[in-house]
Write a protein that holds these residues in place. Structure first.
Motif, short mmCIF file in Angstrom:
data_model
loop_
_atom_site.label_atom_id
_atom_site.label_comp_id
_atom_site.label_asym_id
_atom_site.label_seq_id
_atom_site.Cartn_x
_atom_site.Cartn_y
_atom_site.Cartn_z
N LEU A 54 1.19 -1.44 0.05
CA LEU A 54 -0.06 0.30 -0.02
C LEU A 54 0.76 1.43 -0.23
CD1 LEU A 54 -2.88 0.21 0.04
CD2 LEU A 54 -2.67 0.00 2.59
N HIS A 55 0.63 1.65 -0.89
CA HIS A 55 1.54 3.36 -0.91
C HIS A 55 0.88 4.66 -0.60
CE1 HIS A 55 5.22 5.75 -3.33
NE2 HIS A 55 3.61 6.70 -3.57
N VAL A 56 1.76 5.11 0.83
CA VAL A 56 1.37 6.15 1.13
C VAL A 56 1.61 7.42 1.07
CG1 VAL A 56 0.85 6.64 3.15
CG2 VAL A 56 0.64 4.47 3.36
N ASP A 57 1.58 7.72 -0.14
CA ASP A 57 1.64 9.86 0.35
C ASP A 57 1.69 11.03 1.17
OD1 ASP A 57 2.55 9.26 -2.24
OD2 ASP A 57 1.05 8.89 -3.43
N VAL A 58 2.89 11.28 1.85
CA VAL A 58 3.08 12.30 2.56
C VAL A 58 3.52 13.71 2.45
CG1 VAL A 58 3.85 13.08 5.49
CG2 VAL A 58 3.09 10.46 4.17
N VAL B 161 5.66 3.73 2.51
CA VAL B 161 5.67 5.08 2.22
C VAL B 161 6.38 5.98 2.29
CG1 VAL B 161 5.17 6.75 4.83
CG2 VAL B 161 4.54 4.33 5.06
N HIS B 162 6.62 7.20 1.45
CA HIS B 162 6.72 8.14 0.32
C HIS B 162 6.30 9.13 1.32
CE1 HIS B 162 6.93 9.83 -4.05
NE2 HIS B 162 7.85 10.33 -2.95
N LEU B 163 7.25 9.36 1.89
CA LEU B 163 7.76 11.32 2.63
C LEU B 163 7.97 11.88 1.50
CD1 LEU B 163 9.88 10.53 5.58
CD2 LEU B 163 7.19 10.04 5.08
N VAL C 33 9.01 2.68 -9.32
CA VAL C 33 8.37 3.96 -9.97
C VAL C 33 7.01 4.69 -9.99
CG1 VAL C 33 8.45 5.18 -12.74
CG2 VAL C 33 9.90 3.04 -12.03
N ASP C 34 7.00 5.42 -9.53
CA ASP C 34 5.47 6.82 -9.14
C ASP C 34 5.18 7.74 -10.22
OD1 ASP C 34 3.90 8.09 -7.45
OD2 ASP C 34 4.93 7.98 -6.06
N GLY C 35 3.95 7.48 -10.53
CA GLY C 35 3.32 8.38 -11.56
C GLY C 35 3.38 8.37 -12.47
ZN ZN Z 1 3.64 8.26 -4.17
#
Ligand code: ZN
Ligand code: DX5
Length: 225
Positions: free
Chosen positions: A31-35, A64-66, A173-175
């Motif tokens: 689960l990718h979590v965008d902070v 978790v992506h800070l 890879v994200d986006g």
């Molecule tokens: Zn992200």
């Protein structure tokens, strides 16, 4: 196997627990979590209490992506909240080596993210210490943006570099990842695909994740080397 990490940024926040259970039942691996903090990126999202609440209902690891300035100040809180992977941006860390060690010491798997315009150099001398390298394929801050195609070459270059150095970090890879481009992203070298609107913006999460996984497998199959 390529892993699929739905980004909860595009979930219905009024039903977060249900959304988590739904993507898990649909086959999410992480689960990718965008902070986001409103400084490093021009948006505000969630903090440690929400990560902690997600940890109580999720069964898959929290990625978790800070996207925050001065992440060192908050590593302990995000670690205690239940992050499995804890990823900081190279652009936000003047002492990246120290930050990476601090993440590991707090019991999380360290990741470093690079914005689309950031070259690979900032991670060159810490890559052996990383479990994950996150290549941004949009400028961070918002879900639902278009994939930046020049990033594909960067993923390929990173893959070659990791191989040459014998480093074990996985490439995430994200986006802007959807079913339609999952194959080319996997072909370039991605091992974890983050997808927000590409999953939560579709009516059938299970069908979407299955299609994304099968496209990614096709891409990986034709990957050279
Ligand atoms: Zn992200
Ligand atoms: C962007 C975030 C992404 C975002 C992805 O700043 O880091 O994780 O949620 O969303 P999509 O897949 O819609 O581009």
């Amino acid at each position: 196997m390529i892993q699929i990490a739905p980004s909860i940024l595009s979930a219905d926040f009024s039903r977060l627990g249900e959304e988590v259970r739904a993507v898990e039942a649909a086959g999410a691996d992480l689960l990718h979590v965008d902070v986001m903090d409103g400084h490093f990126v021009p948006n505000l999202t969630i903090g440690p209490p929400v990560v902690e609440a997600l940890k109580r209902c999720a069964t898959v690891p929290l990625d978790v992506h800070l996207m925050i300035a001065d992440p060192d100040r908050y590593l302990a809180e995000f670690a205690e909240a239940g992050s499995a992977y804890l990823t900081v941006h190279a652009e936000a860390c003047p002492h990246l080596h120290r930050t990476v060690q601090a993440i590991r010491e707090r019991g999380c798997r360290p990741g470093v993210a690079l914005n689309p315009a950031t070259p690979l150099e900032p991670i060159e001398w810490v890559m052996e210490d990383l479990d994950l390298i996150l290549i941004m394929s949009v400028n961070p801050g918002f879900g639902g943006q278009g994939f930046i195609p020049s990033v594909l070459k960067k993923i390929e270059t990173l893959r070659d570099l990791l191989k040459k150095r014998g480093a074990k970090a996985v490439i995430e890879v994200d986006g802007g990842i959807k079913v339609g481009n999952a194959a080319e992203v996997a072909r370039a070298g991605a091992e974890i695909l983050v997808s927000g609107s590409g999953v939560f913006g579709t009516p059938d999460y299970r069908a979407t994740i299955a299609a994304m996984r099968s496209e990614a497998a096709k891409g990986k199959e034709v990957r050279k080397g």
